[in-house]
Write an enzyme that holds these catalytic residues in place. Sequence first.
Site, PDB file in Angstrom:
ATOM      1  N   ARG A  57      -2.551   4.938   7.217  1.00  0.00           N
ATOM      2  CA  ARG A  57      -2.798   3.576   7.737  1.00  0.00           C
ATOM      3  C   ARG A  57      -2.550   3.682   9.389  1.00  0.00           C
ATOM      4  O   ARG A  57      -1.468   4.327   9.733  1.00  0.00           O
ATOM      5  CB  ARG A  57      -1.777   2.575   7.310  1.00  0.00           C
ATOM      6  CG  ARG A  57      -1.848   1.197   7.899  1.00  0.00           C
ATOM      7  CD  ARG A  57      -1.202   0.096   7.351  1.00  0.00           C
ATOM      8  NE  ARG A  57      -1.798  -0.274   6.013  1.00  0.00           N
ATOM      9  CZ  ARG A  57      -1.598  -1.294   5.363  1.00  0.00           C
ATOM     10  NH1 ARG A  57      -0.717  -2.037   5.606  1.00  0.00           N
ATOM     11  NH2 ARG A  57      -2.330  -1.627   4.263  1.00  0.00           N
ATOM     12  N   THR A 113       0.844  -1.342  -0.045  1.00  0.00           N
ATOM     13  CA  THR A 113       0.263   0.047  -0.084  1.00  0.00           C
ATOM     14  C   THR A 113       0.951   1.282   0.153  1.00  0.00           C
ATOM     15  O   THR A 113       0.606   2.098  -0.716  1.00  0.00           O
ATOM     16  CB  THR A 113      -0.817  -0.009   1.159  1.00  0.00           C
ATOM     17  OG1 THR A 113      -1.438  -1.357   1.347  1.00  0.00           O
ATOM     18  CG2 THR A 113      -2.080   1.205   0.938  1.00  0.00           C
TER      19      THR A 113
HETATM   20  N1   CP Z   1      -2.415  -5.678   0.900  1.00  0.00           N
HETATM   21  C1   CP Z   1      -1.733  -4.913   1.833  1.00  0.00           C
HETATM   22  O1   CP Z   1      -2.411  -3.997   2.370  1.00  0.00           O
HETATM   23  O2   CP Z   1      -0.281  -5.045   1.913  1.00  0.00           O
HETATM   24  P1   CP Z   1       0.638  -4.076   2.883  1.00  0.00           P
HETATM   25  O3   CP Z   1       0.162  -4.348   4.358  1.00  0.00           O
HETATM   26  O4   CP Z   1       2.034  -4.658   2.463  1.00  0.00           O
HETATM   27  O5   CP Z   1       0.367  -2.698   2.629  1.00  0.00           O
END
Ligand code: CP
Length: 302
Positions: free
Chosen positions: A106, A57
């Site tokens: 996030r 992400t």
């Molecule tokens: N799919 C996904 O959110 O992967 P990451 O946690 O690496 O961002």
Amino acid sequence: MSLPFKHLTSAKQLTPEVIESIFATAEEMEMLSESGRGDTLKNKVIALLFYEPSSRTMLSFQSAVQRLGGGMILAQGREGSSLLKGESIEDTIQMVSGYSDLIVMRHPEGGAAEKAASVSSVPFVNAGDGGNEHPTQAALDLYTLKKEFGRLDNLHIAFGCDPLHSRTIRSLATVLSQFEGNKFTFIGPESLKASEDLKSLLDESGVNFEETDDLSKGVEADILYMNRLQEERFVDHSEFEKYRKLFVLTADMLQDKNVLIMNPLPRIDEIEIAVDSLPNAAYFKQARNGVPIRMALLSMMA
Ligand code: CP
């Protein structure tokens, strides 16, 4: 083209009409990336706040910003930020709103995205908030499905193997519930069944779904959407250890099967490496689709 909302916090906002307009822009972005770079984000600063680990992400958002000629400011990990000193999400976002033209965040806490969006004076994008939602992942998952099947309706999707904790399962099932004729099979142990609020939403939408602890049922679907057991969200770690080797998709299970295997990744134990070379495996293609989808979202929202 713009979107009918300022902030994207939930997959519930991804209506069929919204999805169609994001896909149209993502296709333009794919063509743009083949021929060079764009300048849609020229003079814009995008803030990427990642207070929980991420590879896909974060990097695909970075790639999207660079391909559209934008600038970036980045905070990675709580340890490097004043969140560690006890600063609230709300104060952080009000401050970052003054430094940037769009915020992507996030955060490990479910509900953090709504808190952030409620005080953000610039567009805000949820890049995953705890076990709650991951709407941009849902958008790229749907883009992958559309490319593979040519439609988003009348599909049988099996989701394994941690429906309780997986925000990607939750967000994808939420959007797919808006399309006609989709059927779901949730796979996982009894204690990791999908949450009651997700099941209520599916009931209200009239979605036909079943629950099972038998992974072999997943290979009979059109799509088997695997996701690792979400280790960081288990209250009892021994439970994670108990199940991690029990729900593993092997190449043997896929003999003579056409089921498409998807996974938001990272892959830990849940898919045997031998599956990667089978025509069923779509997860690395799926990850690549994160760039045009996030280019589309940034260009439509910033
Ligand atoms: N799919 C996904 O959110 O992967 P990451 O946690 O690496 O961002």
